[in-house]
Write a protein that holds these residues in place. Structure first.
Motif, PDB file in Angstrom:
ATOM      1  N   THR A  24      32.351  29.192  38.953  1.00  0.00           N
ATOM      2  CA  THR A  24      32.339  27.739  39.029  1.00  0.00           C
ATOM      3  C   THR A  24      33.067  27.199  40.255  1.00  0.00           C
ATOM      4  N   LEU A  25      32.653  26.042  40.699  1.00  0.00           N
ATOM      5  CA  LEU A  25      33.373  25.306  41.749  1.00  0.00           C
ATOM      6  C   LEU A  25      34.514  24.476  41.153  1.00  0.00           C
ATOM      7  N   ALA A  26      34.447  24.219  39.866  1.00  0.00           N
ATOM      8  CA  ALA A  26      35.417  23.339  39.205  1.00  0.00           C
ATOM      9  C   ALA A  26      36.751  24.043  38.987  1.00  0.00           C
ATOM     10  N   PRO A  27      37.842  23.282  38.998  1.00  0.00           N
ATOM     11  CA  PRO A  27      39.151  23.876  38.686  1.00  0.00           C
ATOM     12  C   PRO A  27      39.130  24.528  37.300  1.00  0.00           C
ATOM     13  N   MET A  51      46.179  33.411  41.176  1.00  0.00           N
ATOM     14  CA  MET A  51      46.407  32.175  41.925  1.00  0.00           C
ATOM     15  C   MET A  51      46.405  32.445  43.426  1.00  0.00           C
ATOM     16  N   VAL A  52      46.179  31.400  44.194  1.00  0.00           N
ATOM     17  CA  VAL A  52      46.257  31.483  45.650  1.00  0.00           C
ATOM     18  C   VAL A  52      47.731  31.448  46.040  1.00  0.00           C
ATOM     19  N   ARG A  53      48.181  32.524  46.679  1.00  0.00           N
ATOM     20  CA  ARG A  53      49.579  32.578  47.113  1.00  0.00           C
ATOM     21  C   ARG A  53      49.679  32.114  48.561  1.00  0.00           C
ATOM     22  N   ASN A  54      50.898  31.868  49.013  1.00  0.00           N
ATOM     23  CA  ASN A  54      51.100  31.264  50.335  1.00  0.00           C
ATOM     24  C   ASN A  54      51.250  32.264  51.471  1.00  0.00           C
ATOM     25  N   GLN A  55      51.108  33.558  51.194  1.00  0.00           N
ATOM     26  CA  GLN A  55      51.205  34.544  52.271  1.00  0.00           C
ATOM     27  C   GLN A  55      50.511  35.840  51.870  1.00  0.00           C
ATOM     28  N   ASP A  57      50.800  39.816  53.460  1.00  0.00           N
ATOM     29  CA  ASP A  57      51.399  40.709  54.462  1.00  0.00           C
ATOM     30  C   ASP A  57      52.197  39.940  55.506  1.00  0.00           C
ATOM     31  N   GLY A  58      52.943  38.923  55.073  1.00  0.00           N
ATOM     32  CA  GLY A  58      53.794  38.150  55.973  1.00  0.00           C
ATOM     33  C   GLY A  58      53.082  37.069  56.764  1.00  0.00           C
ATOM     34  N   LYS A  59      51.748  36.979  56.640  1.00  0.00           N
ATOM     35  CA  LYS A  59      51.000  35.933  57.336  1.00  0.00           C
ATOM     36  C   LYS A  59      50.890  34.715  56.424  1.00  0.00           C
ATOM     37  N   PRO A  60      51.195  33.524  56.941  1.00  0.00           N
ATOM     38  CA  PRO A  60      51.124  32.321  56.096  1.00  0.00           C
ATOM     39  C   PRO A  60      49.677  31.929  55.762  1.00  0.00           C
ATOM     40  N   VAL A  61      49.357  31.976  54.481  1.00  0.00           N
ATOM     41  CA  VAL A  61      48.022  31.603  54.001  1.00  0.00           C
ATOM     42  C   VAL A  61      48.031  30.115  53.676  1.00  0.00           C
ATOM     43  N   VAL A  62      47.026  29.387  54.160  1.00  0.00           N
ATOM     44  CA  VAL A  62      46.926  27.958  53.851  1.00  0.00           C
ATOM     45  C   VAL A  62      45.857  27.679  52.796  1.00  0.00           C
ATOM     46  N   SER A  63      44.863  28.574  52.681  1.00  0.00           N
ATOM     47  CA  SER A  63      43.834  28.420  51.655  1.00  0.00           C
ATOM     48  C   SER A  63      43.008  29.702  51.585  1.00  0.00           C
ATOM     49  N   LEU A  64      42.223  29.792  50.530  1.00  0.00           N
ATOM     50  CA  LEU A  64      41.260  30.880  50.370  1.00  0.00           C
ATOM     51  C   LEU A  64      39.899  30.265  50.125  1.00  0.00           C
ATOM     52  N   GLU A  65      38.881  30.970  50.541  1.00  0.00           N
ATOM     53  CA  GLU A  65      37.506  30.544  50.290  1.00  0.00           C
ATOM     54  C   GLU A  65      36.802  31.691  49.579  1.00  0.00           C
ATOM     55  N   TYR A  66      36.263  31.427  48.395  1.00  0.00           N
ATOM     56  CA  TYR A  66      35.587  32.459  47.616  1.00  0.00           C
ATOM     57  C   TYR A  66      34.086  32.237  47.628  1.00  0.00           C
ATOM     58  N   GLN A  67      33.351  33.349  47.706  1.00  0.00           N
ATOM     59  CA  GLN A  67      31.909  33.347  47.528  1.00  0.00           C
ATOM     60  C   GLN A  67      31.568  34.458  46.558  1.00  0.00           C
ATOM     61  N   ALA A  68      30.471  34.276  45.839  1.00  0.00           N
ATOM     62  CA  ALA A  68      30.044  35.283  44.873  1.00  0.00           C
ATOM     63  C   ALA A  68      28.529  35.320  44.818  1.00  0.00           C
ATOM     64  N   TYR A  69      28.009  36.476  44.490  1.00  0.00           N
ATOM     65  CA  TYR A  69      26.600  36.603  44.132  1.00  0.00           C
ATOM     66  C   TYR A  69      26.573  36.404  42.621  1.00  0.00           C
ATOM     67  N   GLU A  70      26.368  35.152  42.215  1.00  0.00           N
ATOM     68  CA  GLU A  70      26.592  34.738  40.834  1.00  0.00           C
ATOM     69  C   GLU A  70      25.815  35.529  39.790  1.00  0.00           C
ATOM     70  N   PRO A  71      24.504  35.749  39.934  1.00  0.00           N
ATOM     71  CA  PRO A  71      23.797  36.477  38.863  1.00  0.00           C
ATOM     72  C   PRO A  71      24.384  37.870  38.625  1.00  0.00           C
ATOM     73  N   MET A  72      24.708  38.567  39.692  1.00  0.00           N
ATOM     74  CA  MET A  72      25.257  39.906  39.525  1.00  0.00           C
ATOM     75  C   MET A  72      26.699  39.855  39.028  1.00  0.00           C
ATOM     76  N   ALA A  73      27.475  38.891  39.490  1.00  0.00           N
ATOM     77  CA  ALA A  73      28.857  38.764  39.026  1.00  0.00           C
ATOM     78  C   ALA A  73      28.888  38.524  37.519  1.00  0.00           C
ATOM     79  N   ARG A 102      36.501  26.576  48.364  1.00  0.00           N
ATOM     80  CA  ARG A 102      37.798  26.596  49.042  1.00  0.00           C
ATOM     81  C   ARG A 102      38.906  26.169  48.085  1.00  0.00           C
ATOM     82  N   LEU A 103      39.941  26.993  47.970  1.00  0.00           N
ATOM     83  CA  LEU A 103      41.062  26.738  47.073  1.00  0.00           C
ATOM     84  C   LEU A 103      42.347  26.671  47.885  1.00  0.00           C
TER      85      LEU A 103
END
Length: 169
Positions: A24-27, A51-55, A57-73, A102-103
């Motif tokens: 889902t795209l919804a929270p 959950m989306v964490r803020n780092q 391997d020491g690199k500051p993460v600002v967001s994550l973007e997820y994609q899925a092949y929904e039928p197979m998932a 994008r989260l």
């Protein structure tokens, strides 16, 4: 989801009506997932919240973007529930919901819940579900980083490949 699902390897999985699977795209809502896993025969409901964490391997993460092949998932989610029932036959309900899109840091990306009569099997089954999902589901994430110069950079990570490489993704 009451129909029989067939994957490309020709095994059939008949999802149980009491289980719940979603991309889902919804929270995602902890309360909703818990309620879907609850059953009067349960002695325990174990919920795993990714959950989306803020780092990474020491690199500051600002967001994550997820994609899925929904039928197979969704097929993989149903297969995970079937495997849980073969390993822990008393499992009452299996719930697997994963977000795409994008989260931001702090948002929930995946919720897995398993309801069982006893806590030990609920813990084991829930861990099995998330570990198997990460290895088998066709879900990819793109990590967005803030560089020292203020610019954004990104890289795609296959969740399963990340886990198999031993990296902390």
């Amino acid at each position: 989801m009451n129909s029989v699902v067939t994957n490309t390897l020709n095994f059939r999985v008949k999802p149980r009506a009491e289980d719940s699977f979603a991309i889902t795209l919804a929270p995602l809502s902890l309360a909703e997932i818990y309620a879907k896993a609850d059953d009067p025969a349960n002695g325990a409901v174990v919920v795993m919240s990714g959950m989306v964490r803020n780092q990474t391997d020491g690199k500051p993460v600002v967001s994550l973007e997820y994609q899925a092949y929904e039928p197979m998932a969704l097929l993989v989610f149903a297969q995970i529930a079937a495997e849980i029932r073969s390993l822990w036959p008393d499992a009452k309900r299996v719930v697997i919901h994963h977000r795409i899109g994008r989260l931001q840091v702090g948002e929930i990306s995946v919720l897995v819940a398993v309801g069982c009569p006893h806590r030990s099997e609920a813990f084991e089954a829930c861990r099995y579900a998330i570990d198997t999902l990460k290895h088998n589901a066709p879900i990819w994430k793109k990590e967005w980083y803030s560089e020292l110069d203020g610019k954004l950079s990104s890289s795609w990570v296959s969740i399963g490949a990340c886990e198999q490489s031993g990296q902390n993704c």
